[in-house]
Design a protein around this motif. Structure first.
Motif, PDB file in Angstrom:
ATOM      1  N   GLU A 102       0.849  -1.189   0.000  1.00  0.00           N
ATOM      2  CA  GLU A 102       0.000   0.000   0.000  1.00  0.00           C
ATOM      3  C   GLU A 102       0.886   1.241   0.000  1.00  0.00           C
ATOM      4  N   ASP A 103       0.370   2.323  -0.584  1.00  0.00           N
ATOM      5  CA  ASP A 103       1.175   3.527  -0.755  1.00  0.00           C
ATOM      6  C   ASP A 103       1.793   4.023   0.547  1.00  0.00           C
ATOM      7  N   ASN A 104       0.976   4.067   1.605  1.00  0.00           N
ATOM      8  CA  ASN A 104       1.451   4.642   2.861  1.00  0.00           C
ATOM      9  C   ASN A 104       2.279   3.669   3.693  1.00  0.00           C
ATOM     10  N   LYS A 105       2.572   2.498   3.124  1.00  0.00           N
ATOM     11  CA  LYS A 105       3.358   1.511   3.864  1.00  0.00           C
ATOM     12  C   LYS A 105       4.654   1.135   3.149  1.00  0.00           C
ATOM     13  N   GLU A 106       5.048   1.979   2.199  1.00  0.00           N
ATOM     14  CA  GLU A 106       6.268   1.673   1.460  1.00  0.00           C
ATOM     15  C   GLU A 106       7.499   1.746   2.367  1.00  0.00           C
ATOM     16  N   ASP A 107       7.554   2.786   3.230  1.00  0.00           N
ATOM     17  CA  ASP A 107       8.677   2.891   4.168  1.00  0.00           C
ATOM     18  C   ASP A 107       8.756   1.663   5.059  1.00  0.00           C
TER      19      ASP A 107
END
Length: 341
Positions: A102-107
């Motif tokens: 998911e976009d907000n979980k790339e880090d």
């Protein structure tokens, strides 16, 4: 055939054969070549798990793809890059690990990759302006190489990129030399580094010739065929329509060509097109004579270069933060001609 059997045939210890196959420097070049030829002759393939245990490495390279850009999974450009990288992985005994997040979980994905140790390094795709992934990967100490560059980043990092600014400056100069002055730009998303540099090349060439930049004939969006078609139709419907287009993707250029056909305009005579060509395996630019005049750079070759650089960095074979800038080749095709009177 297993390692023990191969060692028996060669009359060498299993340790020597293993070290020869894995490139250890204490094995002579003569022995290494002898082992390599025997392995090929007897169709020996090293056991991946055994090699991983022997080297203390995962023997895998990671690629992280956010869900919002899941189109990358079917994008032929991404596919050709992976095909090129895959050739290198096979030769070097590495596997590829693809992670979709998911976009907000790339880090978080990169941190988990580092903690799990299931890859030895990662390839960073689609760098943006001041890309935060570069600082993160430097912070957590996960080896990486960027396919492209990140404008504005002050971090040290390894990258392989094509000279997008120079390519589009040359493309614009080519059209200007043909007498075109109204030149439209159909670009990719301009938060992406390649698109920033391509626009800069276009604007540099126009400014050097004393031509004012007209943003009304410039577009930026996801590079699809329908985007190229709609952007061209819209631009050509306006007053003082351009006589030429510079396009950031062969796929978009096909859409621009379709728009010309719908309007009864002849490509190369009424309106000229110069595009960027990644030399895609499934979408060749014509046969003996190119259909489109194009700035050409093989994304498949870029995949080979990126993966080779990353593996060599992991092996400590090259200096830290190496970089490689590839030049695009301008190929003249059937899509360009002198500006119409």
């Amino acid at each position: 055939m297993n390692l023990k059997e191969l060692a028996g045939i060669l009359g060498l210890s299993q340790t020597t054969v293993s070290r020869a196959l894995n490139g250890y420097p204490e094995v002579s070049e003569e022995t290494r070549e002898r082992v390599r030829l025997a392995a090929e002759r007897h169709n020996y393939r090293p056991n991946h798990r055994a090699k991983s245990l022997a080297t203390g490495r995962a023997m895998a390279i990671g690629h992280v793809i956010p869900i919002s850009t899941k189109h990358e999974m079917v994008n032929p450009i991404f596919g050709d890059f992976i095909a090129g990288a895959g050739e290198t992985y096979v030769k070097q005994g590495y596997e590829m690990v693809l992670t979709v997040v998911e976009d907000n979980k790339e880090d978080e994905a990169y941190r988990q990759i580092k903690s799990r140790g299931n890859v030895d390094g990662v390839v960073v795709h689609g760098p943006t302006l001041n890309d935060p992934r570069i600082a993160l990967l430097n912070e957590i100490g996960l080896p990486f190489v960027v396919h492209g560059r990140s404008s504005g980043s002050n971090q040290r990092y390894s990258w392989v990129d094509v000279n997008n600014k120079r390519a589009f400056e040359r493309a614009t100069d080519f059209l200007l030399d043909l007498g075109h002055k109204r030149i439209a730009l159909i670009n990719g998303l301009e938060n992406m580094d390649f698109a920033i540099r391509r626009r800069a090349g276009y604007e540099t060439a126009m400014t050097k010739r004393g031509i004012e930049i007209d943003t009304s004939i410039m577009r930026s969006a996801e590079m699809t065929e329908i985007y190229g078609y709609r952007a061209a139709r819209e631009i050509l419907a306006a007053d003082n329509a351009p006589t030429a287009f510079i396009v950031s993707s062969m796929i978009c250029a096909i859409g621009v060509r379709r728009a010309l056909s719908d309007l009864g305009l002849q490509m190369g005579k009424d309106v000229s097109i110069v595009t960027h060509d990644d030399m895609l395996s499934y979408l060749p630019n014509g046969d003996d004579v190119p259909i489109f005049t194009a700035t050409r750079s093989s994304v498949r070759e870029a995949g080979k270069r990126v993966s080779d650089m990353l593996i060599r960095c992991i092996n400590g074979e090259i200096e830290s933060s190496p970089t490689l800038l590839l030049e695009a080749e301008l190929m003249v095709g059937q899509s360009t001609g002198p500006a119409p009177r």
